[in-house]
Design an enzyme around this catalytic site. Sequence first.
Site, PDB file in Angstrom:
ATOM      1  N   HIS A 170       5.735   6.193  -1.602  1.00 63.04           N
ATOM      2  CA  HIS A 170       6.484   4.944  -1.703  1.00 63.04           C
ATOM      3  C   HIS A 170       5.607   3.765  -1.316  1.00 63.04           C
ATOM      4  O   HIS A 170       4.573   3.936  -0.668  1.00 63.04           O
ATOM      5  CB  HIS A 170       7.728   4.976  -0.806  1.00 63.04           C
ATOM      6  CG  HIS A 170       7.404   4.905   0.642  1.00 63.04           C
ATOM      7  ND1 HIS A 170       6.954   6.011   1.357  1.00 63.04           N
ATOM      8  CD2 HIS A 170       7.432   3.872   1.524  1.00 63.04           C
ATOM      9  CE1 HIS A 170       6.734   5.647   2.609  1.00 63.04           C
ATOM     10  NE2 HIS A 170       7.002   4.357   2.741  1.00 63.04           N
TER      11      HIS A 170
ATOM     12  N   HIS B 152       0.837  -1.196   0.000  1.00 65.84           N
ATOM     13  CA  HIS B 152       0.000   0.000   0.000  1.00 65.84           C
ATOM     14  C   HIS B 152       0.874   1.249   0.000  1.00 65.84           C
ATOM     15  O   HIS B 152       2.072   1.166   0.261  1.00 65.84           O
ATOM     16  CB  HIS B 152      -0.948   0.016   1.207  1.00 65.84           C
ATOM     17  CG  HIS B 152      -0.227   0.131   2.515  1.00 65.84           C
ATOM     18  ND1 HIS B 152       0.253  -0.952   3.212  1.00 65.84           N
ATOM     19  CD2 HIS B 152       0.112   1.227   3.247  1.00 65.84           C
ATOM     20  CE1 HIS B 152       0.854  -0.539   4.316  1.00 65.84           C
ATOM     21  NE2 HIS B 152       0.794   0.784   4.358  1.00 65.84           N
TER      22      HIS B 152
END
Length: 191
Positions: free
Chosen positions: A132, A40
């Site tokens: 990220h 995620h």
Amino acid sequence: MRLFAALYPPAAAVEHLDDFLAPRREAGTDLRWTDTEQFHVTLAFMPEVAEHLVEPLADALAASLSERRPLDLRVIGGGAFPNAAEAKVIWGGLEVGDDDPAGDSLTSLARTVRLTASHAGAAPQGGPFRAHLTVARSRRAFEATRWLRILEAYAGPAWIADEVTLVASHLGESRGRRPRYEVMAQVALGG
């Protein structure tokens, strides 16, 4: 409870990244590789949220994100936190579609989510947003240049991020002491 708000890539993007990482995991047995179901992009982390605030937080996110449009994203390249020489986290980078080459809309989305969480009493933490997707962690700092060179070669398929997921993170409850994630709410971008 520990909460975070995140963007989750669809199954096809997860599978593509997993296929790329699979042979590399065998070479990096000293790393704790992220389970694919936990891939995620964290927009906001809230370490201590009272249970009675979860529903109002979800409602506030729905209101604040109703005018946001979905984002065209893909995982590409990578990096390390805090840096390549003393890495503890290896991550895949995010690229926003051609209509937003600087990634401003992703940063703006994270800012909106954090501000909304703050106003709802959820007290988000963290420094400046760095888009990220964590792929591996290490308990001890290590030199990660070889991993960054490997990730430089990665460019995943494009996907549409059209909802923000509010997740409770339960630490140390599952096998191997990895966190267990529980979806608390899903909020569509653009209503």
